[in-house]
Design an enzyme around this catalytic site. Structure first.
Site, PDB file in Angstrom:
ATOM      1  N   HIS A  13       0.872  -1.190   0.000  1.00  0.00           N
ATOM      2  CA  HIS A  13       0.000   0.000   0.000  1.00  0.00           C
ATOM      3  C   HIS A  13       0.902   1.231   0.000  1.00  0.00           C
ATOM      4  CE1 HIS A  13      -3.817   2.153   1.522  1.00  0.00           C
ATOM      5  NE2 HIS A  13      -2.931   3.086   1.176  1.00  0.00           N
ATOM      6  N   HIS A  15       1.587   5.343  -1.672  1.00  0.00           N
ATOM      7  CA  HIS A  15       1.235   6.538  -2.439  1.00  0.00           C
ATOM      8  C   HIS A  15       2.508   7.148  -3.019  1.00  0.00           C
ATOM      9  CE1 HIS A  15      -2.948   6.827  -0.938  1.00  0.00           C
ATOM     10  NE2 HIS A  15      -2.430   6.282   0.161  1.00  0.00           N
ATOM     11  N   LYS A  99      -9.023  -0.574  -6.184  1.00  0.00           N
ATOM     12  CA  LYS A  99      -9.078   0.096  -4.882  1.00  0.00           C
ATOM     13  C   LYS A  99     -10.461   0.673  -4.651  1.00  0.00           C
ATOM     14  CE  LYS A  99      -7.794   1.933  -0.998  1.00  0.00           C
ATOM     15  NZ  LYS A  99      -6.559   2.650  -0.703  1.00  0.00           N
ATOM     16  N   HIS A 136     -10.364   0.696   1.518  1.00  0.00           N
ATOM     17  CA  HIS A 136     -10.223   1.680   2.592  1.00  0.00           C
ATOM     18  C   HIS A 136     -11.452   1.516   3.477  1.00  0.00           C
ATOM     19  CE1 HIS A 136      -8.914   5.699   4.264  1.00  0.00           C
ATOM     20  NE2 HIS A 136     -10.124   5.548   4.778  1.00  0.00           N
ATOM     21  N   HIS A 174      -4.606  -0.922   5.787  1.00  0.00           N
ATOM     22  CA  HIS A 174      -4.232  -0.123   6.963  1.00  0.00           C
ATOM     23  C   HIS A 174      -5.224  -0.270   8.118  1.00  0.00           C
ATOM     24  CE1 HIS A 174      -7.105   2.489   5.025  1.00  0.00           C
ATOM     25  NE2 HIS A 174      -6.241   3.080   4.228  1.00  0.00           N
ATOM     26  N   ASP A 247       1.268   2.545   3.603  1.00  0.00           N
ATOM     27  CA  ASP A 247       0.426   3.723   3.373  1.00  0.00           C
ATOM     28  C   ASP A 247       1.269   4.991   3.455  1.00  0.00           C
ATOM     29  OD1 ASP A 247      -1.864   5.204   2.820  1.00  0.00           O
ATOM     30  OD2 ASP A 247      -2.593   5.181   4.890  1.00  0.00           O
TER      31      ASP A 247
END
Length: 345
Positions: A13, A15, A99, A136, A174, A247
């Site tokens: 995960h 970004h 996602k 999420h 997460h 994350d």
């Protein structure tokens, strides 16, 4: 133990953003990790196979020369996602997963799902083809306390989706609560859960006590100490249900240190040193490879890395406080403790 060698870890995960921010921070993950599941919540979001392929090319161009880092692309699930495009992108090896963001749950989630019935054809296709759904897991109802959003999501959204779509492979991303740990443990082979580096280290007191700490603010927000301890027990247990998803989420400092600061902790730079410290504290260094290098590939049905990294214990390791990028400085997560484990190779 003063040295440990692991199969090269993966980040399930991550970004990376885009543009100047991508160029500045991509090398931080590529230094230690072999692969990463890349989040699609750009502006605009990555919603088609063609967009995912184009984003992958931008990521590859941002990597240091000779890097072996592999971005594993995802599509942002919307109420208008085309099942045929999903199937074509997956069959072509362009994407690894989709996602799911509930609309309004976190950064750049405005295009997320409000009516889950509208995405049922995509979910059924994913179950048929074995495409993982990265979730999420928070509700966004205004009457639900922000610290309860994850537990309510499990009951109201996630469990009904899984019951209605047999065979759907889901990653609870997460997780931050004991409820999340318990549900993942009981979920069977089609359910996995990622745990971040920072949620192993901080609870909600770290954000609020003694003044607001914007660089500890993330979504899902850190919870009570009992939940942090449940996450640590899960991560260090060796249980195949749990694997690393940092994350790591870069924002330029002005966007964090503002009247309405962005959510996200940037941990790409020092994650492996932090994890080694945490696992040593819990007497579980022998379980670190399972969490960081083996459980994730097993869930995603990918081989473990043939490469290795070695961590050596010694004098405290110093990491930069900030990463300078063309989009502005990004503060590196401060674990609030000395780090004695240095990554070598």
């Amino acid at each position: 133990m003063t040295q440990i060698t692991l199969r090269r870890p993966d980040d399930w995960h991550l970004h990376l953003r885009d543009g100047e921010m991508l160029a500045g921070i991509a090398p931080e993950s590529a230094r230690h990790f072999g692969r990463a599941i890349i989040m699609p919540n750009l502006v605009p979001p990555v919603v088609t196979g063609d967009q995912a392929a184009a984003y992958r090319e931008r990521i590859l161009k941002a990597l240091p020369e000779g890097s072996g880092f592999t971005p594993l692309m995802t599509l942002y699930l919307t109420e208008t996602t085309d099942p045929a495009d999903v199937a074509a992108a997956y069959d072509a090896g362009i994407i690894t997963a989709l996602k799911l963001y509930p609309a309004g749950a976190t950064t750049n989630s405005a295009s997320g799902v409000r009516d889950f019935d509208k995405v049922r054809p995509v979910l059924e296709l994913m179950a048929e083809k074995g495409i993982p759904l990265c979730v999420h897991g928070e509700v966004v109802d205004s009457d639900i306390d922000i610290f309860d959003r994850e537990a309510v999501f499990i009951d109201r959204v996630l469990d009904p989706i899984r019951r209605a779509t047999p065979g759907l492979r889901v990653v609870m991303e997460h997780i931050t609560t004991k409820q999340g740990v318990d549900y993942a443990r009981a979920g069977g082979d089609d359910l996995g859960a990622t745990i971040t580096t920072h949620h192993l280290v901080i609870n909600r007191n770290h954000i609020l006590v003694g003044g607001i700490k914007p660089h500890y603010y993330c979504l899902p927000v850190a919870k009570r100490e009992e939940h942090r301890l449940a996450l640590r027990e899960a991560a260090t247990s060796g249980d195949a249900s749990f694997f690393l998803g940092t994350d790591s989420a870069p924002h330029a400092d002005p966007a964090k240190e503002s009247a309405c600061g962005c959510a996200g902790c940037f941990t790409a730079t020092n994650t492996l040193s932090i994890l080694a410290e945490v696992f040593e504290q819990d007497g579980a260094l022998d379980k670190l490879e399972a969490f960081a290098s083996r459980n994730g590939p097993a869930f995603y049905r990918l081989p473990v890395s043939e490469e290795t990294v070695t961590l050596v214990k010694g004098d405290p390791v110093t990491y930069p406080a900030k990463i300078e990028t063309g989009a502005g400085p990004v503060t590196v997560f401060d674990p609030g403790m000395p780090l004695h484990w240095r990554v070598e190779g």
